[in-house]
Write a protein that holds these residues in place. Structure first.
Motif, short mmCIF file in Angstrom:
data_model
loop_
_atom_site.label_atom_id
_atom_site.label_comp_id
_atom_site.label_asym_id
_atom_site.label_seq_id
_atom_site.Cartn_x
_atom_site.Cartn_y
_atom_site.Cartn_z
N UNK A 175 2.08 -4.93 8.99
CA UNK A 175 0.84 -5.68 8.78
C UNK A 175 1.15 -7.15 8.48
N UNK A 176 2.38 -7.57 8.66
CA UNK A 176 2.84 -8.88 8.20
C UNK A 176 2.23 -10.06 8.94
N UNK A 177 1.81 -9.89 10.16
CA UNK A 177 1.29 -11.00 10.94
C UNK A 177 -0.16 -11.32 10.63
N UNK A 178 -0.67 -12.34 11.32
CA UNK A 178 -2.06 -12.73 11.17
C UNK A 178 -2.24 -13.77 10.09
N UNK A 179 -3.10 -13.45 9.14
CA UNK A 179 -3.35 -14.35 8.02
C UNK A 179 -3.29 -13.57 6.72
N UNK A 180 -3.02 -14.28 5.67
CA UNK A 180 -2.98 -13.67 4.34
C UNK A 180 -4.40 -13.44 3.82
N UNK A 181 -4.50 -12.59 2.81
CA UNK A 181 -5.76 -12.41 2.10
C UNK A 181 -6.38 -11.04 2.18
N UNK A 182 -5.98 -10.24 3.16
CA UNK A 182 -6.60 -8.93 3.34
C UNK A 182 -5.56 -7.82 3.47
N UNK A 183 -4.38 -8.05 2.95
CA UNK A 183 -3.28 -7.10 3.14
C UNK A 183 -3.57 -5.73 2.53
N UNK A 184 -4.29 -5.70 1.42
CA UNK A 184 -4.59 -4.41 0.81
C UNK A 184 -5.36 -3.52 1.78
N UNK A 185 -6.39 -4.06 2.40
CA UNK A 185 -7.17 -3.27 3.35
C UNK A 185 -6.37 -2.94 4.61
N UNK A 186 -5.52 -3.87 5.05
CA UNK A 186 -4.68 -3.62 6.21
C UNK A 186 -3.71 -2.48 5.93
N UNK A 187 -3.14 -2.46 4.74
CA UNK A 187 -2.21 -1.38 4.38
C UNK A 187 -2.93 -0.05 4.29
N UNK A 188 -4.09 -0.04 3.67
CA UNK A 188 -4.85 1.20 3.56
C UNK A 188 -5.23 1.73 4.94
N UNK A 189 -5.48 0.84 5.88
CA UNK A 189 -5.82 1.28 7.24
C UNK A 189 -4.64 2.00 7.90
N UNK A 190 -3.41 1.57 7.60
CA UNK A 190 -2.22 2.24 8.15
C UNK A 190 -2.19 3.70 7.70
N UNK A 191 -2.66 3.95 6.49
CA UNK A 191 -2.60 5.30 5.91
C UNK A 191 -3.96 6.00 5.92
N UNK A 192 -4.88 5.54 6.75
CA UNK A 192 -6.25 6.06 6.74
C UNK A 192 -6.34 7.53 7.12
N UNK A 193 -5.35 8.08 7.79
CA UNK A 193 -5.38 9.50 8.15
C UNK A 193 -5.21 10.41 6.93
N UNK A 194 -4.71 9.84 5.84
CA UNK A 194 -4.47 10.61 4.62
C UNK A 194 -5.79 10.81 3.88
N UNK A 195 -6.08 12.03 3.49
CA UNK A 195 -7.29 12.33 2.72
C UNK A 195 -7.04 12.00 1.25
N UNK A 196 -7.40 10.79 0.85
CA UNK A 196 -7.13 10.35 -0.52
C UNK A 196 -8.04 11.03 -1.53
N UNK A 197 -9.05 11.75 -1.06
CA UNK A 197 -9.91 12.52 -1.96
C UNK A 197 -9.35 13.90 -2.25
N UNK A 198 -8.24 14.23 -1.59
CA UNK A 198 -7.65 15.55 -1.75
C UNK A 198 -6.12 15.43 -1.79
N UNK A 199 -5.63 14.58 -2.67
CA UNK A 199 -4.20 14.31 -2.73
C UNK A 199 -3.38 15.51 -3.18
N UNK A 200 -3.99 16.46 -3.84
CA UNK A 200 -3.26 17.66 -4.27
C UNK A 200 -2.76 18.47 -3.08
N UNK A 201 -3.37 18.28 -1.93
CA UNK A 201 -2.99 19.04 -0.75
C UNK A 201 -2.21 18.23 0.28
N UNK A 202 -1.66 17.10 -0.13
CA UNK A 202 -0.85 16.31 0.80
C UNK A 202 0.41 17.10 1.14
#
Length: 160
Positions: free
Chosen positions: A30-57
């Motif tokens: 996610x390093x390219x582009x512009x700074x300022x939104x890296x948190x959302x960019x990183x979360x998008x990389x892991x969007x397939x993960x069900x963060x509401x059900x982490x006990x079953x990862x």
């Protein structure tokens, strides 16, 4: 009856299978582009993960998250640090912003892994708190540089 049990077991295995597949560093960077939104960019990389059900990862997904941390660390040391040292002025600054975005990706993977481990009953609270503090610091640094160019670097590494 035996066929039905086998079918049920196979379906259960598919439900519990990992959601991530092998990726290269360049695929997830996610390093390219512009700074300022890296948190959302990183979360998008892991969007397939069900963060509401982490006990079953799945263990494979925990391994994937761990390997993201590893290859991001390798890219930081083997690409970003060297490039920043060789650059100056705005070029060095843009590389530094890319490095911060890379750190946010790395730390997001680590925090997600630790949150899943905690949800599964492991005692990782101290490490989770430490990593979350680092993540928050880097997110703030990224947000402070919002809108400024961020340079990505190609790096040859692959997740597990």
């Amino acid at each position: 009856m035996r066929f039905t049990l086998s079918l049920i077991a196979a379906c259960a295995a598919l439900v519990n299978a990992g959601v991530f597949t092998q990726k290269t560093f360049n695929d997830i960077s996610i390093s390219g582009g512009v700074a300022g939104n890296a948190q959302n960019e990183a979360l998008a990389v892991f969007s397939a993960l069900d963060t509401n059900n982490l006990a079953n990862v799945d263990k494979d997904d925990l391994d994937f998250l761990n390997s993201v941390n590893k290859i991001c660390n390798e890219a930081e040391k083997g690409a970003f640090n060297e490039a920043i040292d060789a650059a100056s002025g705005e070029q060095a600054d843009a590389l530094q912003r890319g490095k911060i975005k890379n750190k946010i990706l790395k730390l997001t993977a680590t925090v997600l892994k630790l949150q899943a481990q905690a949800a599964q009953g492991q005692d990782v609270q101290d490490k989770l708190q430490k990593e979350q503090t680092k993540l928050n610091k880097n997110i703030q640094t990224d947000e402070d540089e919002a809108g400024k160019p961020s340079t990505a670097l190609s790096f040859d590494a692959t997740t597990n």
